[in-house]
Design an enzyme around this catalytic site. Sequence first.
Site, PDB file in Angstrom:
ATOM      1  N   GLY A  31       0.805  -1.209   0.000  1.00 41.81           N
ATOM      2  CA  GLY A  31       0.000   0.000   0.000  1.00 41.81           C
ATOM      3  C   GLY A  31       0.843   1.267   0.000  1.00 41.81           C
ATOM      4  O   GLY A  31       1.880   1.354  -0.667  1.00 41.81           O
ATOM      5  N   VAL A  32       0.420   2.238   0.792  1.00 42.44           N
ATOM      6  CA  VAL A  32       1.100   3.531   0.793  1.00 42.44           C
ATOM      7  C   VAL A  32       2.518   3.387   1.353  1.00 42.44           C
ATOM      8  O   VAL A  32       3.446   4.093   0.915  1.00 42.44           O
ATOM      9  CB  VAL A  32       0.253   4.569   1.566  1.00 42.44           C
ATOM     10  CG1 VAL A  32       0.232   4.333   3.058  1.00 42.44           C
ATOM     11  CG2 VAL A  32       0.715   5.984   1.247  1.00 42.44           C
ATOM     12  N   ASP A  33       2.713   2.475   2.283  1.00 41.01           N
ATOM     13  CA  ASP A  33       4.032   2.194   2.864  1.00 41.01           C
ATOM     14  C   ASP A  33       5.014   1.775   1.765  1.00 41.01           C
ATOM     15  O   ASP A  33       6.124   2.321   1.652  1.00 41.01           O
ATOM     16  CB  ASP A  33       3.848   1.070   3.899  1.00 41.01           C
ATOM     17  CG  ASP A  33       5.029   0.898   4.839  1.00 41.01           C
ATOM     18  OD1 ASP A  33       5.922   1.753   4.842  1.00 41.01           O
ATOM     19  OD2 ASP A  33       5.030  -0.105   5.579  1.00 41.01           O
ATOM     20  N   SER A 121      -5.370   3.177   7.765  1.00 43.44           N
ATOM     21  CA  SER A 121      -6.130   1.935   8.025  1.00 43.44           C
ATOM     22  C   SER A 121      -7.172   1.591   6.967  1.00 43.44           C
ATOM     23  O   SER A 121      -7.793   0.529   7.048  1.00 43.44           O
ATOM     24  CB  SER A 121      -6.814   1.954   9.409  1.00 43.44           C
ATOM     25  OG  SER A 121      -5.861   1.843  10.439  1.00 43.44           O
ATOM     26  N   GLY A 123      -6.891   0.810   3.833  1.00 43.20           N
ATOM     27  CA  GLY A 123      -6.461  -0.045   2.733  1.00 43.20           C
ATOM     28  C   GLY A 123      -6.426  -1.488   3.197  1.00 43.20           C
ATOM     29  O   GLY A 123      -7.460  -2.093   3.507  1.00 43.20           O
TER      30      GLY A 123
HETATM   31  P1  ADP Z   1      -3.364   0.345   5.990  1.00 42.65           P
HETATM   32  O1  ADP Z   1      -2.577  -0.896   6.256  1.00 42.65           O
HETATM   33  O2  ADP Z   1      -3.237   1.378   7.103  1.00 42.65           O
HETATM   34  O3  ADP Z   1      -4.769   0.069   5.596  1.00 42.65           O
HETATM   35  P2  ADP Z   1      -2.712   0.984   3.201  1.00 42.65           P
HETATM   36  O4  ADP Z   1      -1.458   1.547   2.669  1.00 42.65           O
HETATM   37  O5  ADP Z   1      -3.130  -0.342   2.712  1.00 42.65           O
HETATM   38  O6  ADP Z   1      -2.559   1.054   4.800  1.00 42.65           O
HETATM   39  O7  ADP Z   1      -3.906   1.983   2.920  1.00 42.65           O
HETATM   40  C1  ADP Z   1      -4.090   3.211   3.567  1.00 42.65           C
HETATM   41  C2  ADP Z   1      -4.699   4.180   2.579  1.00 42.65           C
HETATM   42  O8  ADP Z   1      -3.674   4.668   1.708  1.00 42.65           O
HETATM   43  C3  ADP Z   1      -5.763   3.552   1.686  1.00 42.65           C
HETATM   44  O9  ADP Z   1      -6.857   4.451   1.600  1.00 42.65           O
HETATM   45  C4  ADP Z   1      -5.058   3.420   0.329  1.00 42.65           C
HETATM   46  O10 ADP Z   1      -5.959   3.527  -0.758  1.00 42.65           O
HETATM   47  C5  ADP Z   1      -4.146   4.629   0.377  1.00 42.65           C
HETATM   48  N1  ADP Z   1      -2.979   4.640  -0.511  1.00 42.65           N
HETATM   49  C6  ADP Z   1      -2.326   3.624  -1.105  1.00 42.65           C
HETATM   50  N2  ADP Z   1      -1.299   4.100  -1.846  1.00 42.65           N
HETATM   51  C7  ADP Z   1      -1.310   5.456  -1.712  1.00 42.65           C
HETATM   52  C8  ADP Z   1      -0.525   6.537  -2.228  1.00 42.65           C
HETATM   53  N3  ADP Z   1       0.517   6.318  -3.049  1.00 42.65           N
HETATM   54  N4  ADP Z   1      -0.853   7.809  -1.868  1.00 42.65           N
HETATM   55  C9  ADP Z   1      -1.878   8.048  -1.025  1.00 42.65           C
HETATM   56  N5  ADP Z   1      -2.657   7.085  -0.504  1.00 42.65           N
HETATM   57  C10 ADP Z   1      -2.376   5.805  -0.846  1.00 42.65           C
END
Ligand code: ADP
Length: 172
Positions: A31-33, A121, A123
Amino acid sequence: MRIVLVEGDITEQRVDAIVNAANSSLLGGGGVDGAIHRRGGPAILNECRRLRAARYGRGLPTGQAVATTAGDLPARWVIHTVGPVWSATEDRSPLLRDCYANSLRVATELGAATVAFPLISAGIYGWPVEDAVAQALSVLDAADPAGVTEARLVLYGRSAFEAAQRLRPGPP
Ligand code: ADP
């Protein structure tokens, strides 16, 4: 503190600090990480590894926040916070609100004036998008962190942005 909703990619935001929805290992994830570590380069992970070894042997606890360099990203710092996994049977929203509140506290400590948040949280951790937006806004609306002039909530994709706008209609 001004609150701004934008649709976009948090790694492209020109702000002082971006917040990462990290996992407690601090060693990267999806995901965003994953996007932040890919775009920011190895400097972020190196600092995360050092933090893990020095301060968070058992991982960064859910709801807490800690800063590192932003490596090659336009931002200057990444504030890592660990959101709770969604539960249908237990109200974990205080921990989700802690993520926003503690990230803002770290932003003040850093001297960051502008901070961008992902929808923590919502995603892989499964939090329903509308409630995730409501939790985020409940903290941001009430917060007045010293030195922080803008909190930007970055919604990834049209449907998340539209869900956020339903709660907080922007200018026409
Ligand atoms: P979590 O494990 O906290 O759910 P995720 O990364 O899976 O973390 O998702 C958290 C949010 O970040 C979700 O709404 C996802 O759609 C969003 N996300 C994923 N990639 C990006 C990005 N490059 N920029 C901004 N938001 C993102």
